[in-house]
Design a protein around this motif. Structure first.
Motif, PDB file in Angstrom:
ATOM      1  N   ARG A  87     -10.595   1.895  -0.111  1.00 10.43           N
ATOM      2  CA  ARG A  87     -10.360   0.526  -0.589  1.00 10.43           C
ATOM      3  C   ARG A  87      -9.486  -0.249   0.397  1.00 10.43           C
ATOM      4  O   ARG A  87      -9.714  -1.417   0.665  1.00 10.43           O
ATOM      5  CB  ARG A  87      -9.689   0.525  -1.960  1.00 10.43           C
ATOM      6  CG  ARG A  87     -10.513   1.080  -3.079  1.00 10.43           C
ATOM      7  CD  ARG A  87     -11.711   0.185  -3.411  1.00 10.43           C
ATOM      8  NE  ARG A  87     -12.371   0.593  -4.628  1.00 10.43           N
ATOM      9  CZ  ARG A  87     -13.252   1.578  -4.736  1.00 10.43           C
ATOM     10  NH1 ARG A  87     -13.562   2.284  -3.675  1.00 10.43           N
ATOM     11  NH2 ARG A  87     -13.815   1.860  -5.882  1.00 10.43           N
TER      12      ARG A  87
ATOM     13  N   GLU B 158     -11.318  -1.533   3.293  1.00 11.09           N
ATOM     14  CA  GLU B 158     -12.082  -2.737   2.948  1.00 11.09           C
ATOM     15  C   GLU B 158     -11.184  -3.963   2.815  1.00 11.09           C
ATOM     16  O   GLU B 158     -11.665  -5.060   2.580  1.00 11.09           O
ATOM     17  CB  GLU B 158     -12.830  -2.537   1.631  1.00 11.09           C
ATOM     18  CG  GLU B 158     -13.874  -1.450   1.677  1.00 11.09           C
ATOM     19  CD  GLU B 158     -14.420  -1.110   0.294  1.00 11.09           C
ATOM     20  OE1 GLU B 158     -13.918  -1.649  -0.721  1.00 11.09           O
ATOM     21  OE2 GLU B 158     -15.337  -0.275   0.221  1.00 11.09           O
ATOM     22  N   GLY B 159      -9.869  -3.754   2.911  1.00 10.53           N
ATOM     23  CA  GLY B 159      -8.928  -4.863   2.800  1.00 10.53           C
ATOM     24  C   GLY B 159      -8.500  -5.156   1.372  1.00 10.53           C
ATOM     25  O   GLY B 159      -7.942  -6.211   1.099  1.00 10.53           O
ATOM     26  N   ARG B 160      -8.749  -4.227   0.464  1.00 10.68           N
ATOM     27  CA  ARG B 160      -8.403  -4.432  -0.943  1.00 10.68           C
ATOM     28  C   ARG B 160      -7.241  -3.537  -1.334  1.00 10.68           C
ATOM     29  O   ARG B 160      -7.071  -2.453  -0.801  1.00 10.68           O
ATOM     30  CB  ARG B 160      -9.602  -4.113  -1.836  1.00 10.68           C
ATOM     31  CG  ARG B 160     -10.767  -5.026  -1.555  1.00 10.68           C
ATOM     32  CD  ARG B 160     -11.993  -4.819  -2.393  1.00 10.68           C
ATOM     33  NE  ARG B 160     -11.967  -3.741  -3.344  1.00 10.68           N
ATOM     34  CZ  ARG B 160     -13.038  -3.146  -3.819  1.00 10.68           C
ATOM     35  NH1 ARG B 160     -14.226  -3.516  -3.397  1.00 10.68           N
ATOM     36  NH2 ARG B 160     -12.948  -2.177  -4.689  1.00 10.68           N
ATOM     37  N   GLN B 161      -6.457  -4.017  -2.262  1.00  9.07           N
ATOM     38  CA  GLN B 161      -5.358  -3.219  -2.817  1.00  9.07           C
ATOM     39  C   GLN B 161      -5.930  -2.290  -3.882  1.00  9.07           C
ATOM     40  O   GLN B 161      -6.768  -2.694  -4.674  1.00  9.07           O
ATOM     41  CB  GLN B 161      -4.305  -4.141  -3.442  1.00  9.07           C
ATOM     42  CG  GLN B 161      -3.114  -3.437  -4.038  1.00  9.07           C
ATOM     43  CD  GLN B 161      -2.203  -2.806  -3.007  1.00  9.07           C
ATOM     44  OE1 GLN B 161      -2.101  -3.286  -1.891  1.00  9.07           O
ATOM     45  NE2 GLN B 161      -1.557  -1.733  -3.375  1.00  9.07           N
ATOM     46  N   TYR B 162      -5.492  -1.054  -3.903  1.00  8.02           N
ATOM     47  CA  TYR B 162      -5.965  -0.079  -4.881  1.00  8.02           C
ATOM     48  C   TYR B 162      -4.836   0.244  -5.840  1.00  8.02           C
ATOM     49  O   TYR B 162      -3.704   0.493  -5.423  1.00  8.02           O
ATOM     50  CB  TYR B 162      -6.439   1.205  -4.185  1.00  8.02           C
ATOM     51  CG  TYR B 162      -6.946   2.260  -5.129  1.00  8.02           C
ATOM     52  CD1 TYR B 162      -8.149   2.091  -5.792  1.00  8.02           C
ATOM     53  CD2 TYR B 162      -6.221   3.410  -5.376  1.00  8.02           C
ATOM     54  CE1 TYR B 162      -8.626   3.052  -6.671  1.00  8.02           C
ATOM     55  CE2 TYR B 162      -6.693   4.384  -6.240  1.00  8.02           C
ATOM     56  CZ  TYR B 162      -7.888   4.193  -6.887  1.00  8.02           C
ATOM     57  OH  TYR B 162      -8.357   5.142  -7.758  1.00  8.02           O
TER      58      TYR B 162
ATOM     59  N   HIS C 246       0.830  -1.212   0.000  1.00  8.21           N
ATOM     60  CA  HIS C 246       0.000   0.000   0.000  1.00  8.21           C
ATOM     61  C   HIS C 246       0.867   1.266   0.000  1.00  8.21           C
ATOM     62  O   HIS C 246       0.576   2.210  -0.736  1.00  8.21           O
ATOM     63  CB  HIS C 246      -0.943   0.010   1.201  1.00  8.21           C
ATOM     64  CG  HIS C 246      -2.104  -0.903   1.049  1.00  8.21           C
ATOM     65  ND1 HIS C 246      -3.252  -0.547   0.373  1.00  8.21           N
ATOM     66  CD2 HIS C 246      -2.307  -2.176   1.481  1.00  8.21           C
ATOM     67  CE1 HIS C 246      -4.109  -1.551   0.395  1.00  8.21           C
ATOM     68  NE2 HIS C 246      -3.552  -2.551   1.067  1.00  8.21           N
TER      69      HIS C 246
END
Length: 107
Positions: free
Chosen positions: A90, A93-97, A43
């Motif tokens: 994002r 939410e635990g997602r990679q952006y 991140h």
């Protein structure tokens, strides 16, 4: 916490410094926790690449924008802030952006 700090810190840094210092918070997160956590590293790396790219653009436009009433620089700052907030949401939410319009400077 460090993941959100990398993304939101970049947005806040860009907002405060007219786009020039947006890379500072992601750099701090990358150096402080990048070796300890793969998630923080990924991140912070994405945020750092985006913020460095657009900080360089803001730096160049600062001189050109002086003739144009700073309109180009305002656009760059808005982009840095908006995409930093989207990335933080994002990440929450635990997602990679994947930032758009970003050069891969840090690998």
């Amino acid at each position: 916490m460090w993941v959100l700090g990398a993304h939101l810190g970049g947005a806040v840094g860009a907002l405060i410094s007219v786009g020039l210092l947006g890379f500072v918070a992601p750099l701090i997160a990358y150096l402080a926790r990048g070796n300890q956590s793969p998630a923080v590293r990924a991140h912070a790396q994405a945020a750092l690449n985006f913020q460095i790219t657009w900080s360089l653009i803001a730096f160049v436009l600062l001189f050109v924008g002086g003739c144009l009433l700073f309109l180009p620089n305002i656009t760059v700052v808005v982009m840095q802030v908006v995409f930093g907030i989207i990335a933080a949401l994002r990440a929450n939410e635990g997602r990679q952006y994947r930032y758009p319009m970003s050069a891969k400077l840090i690998k």
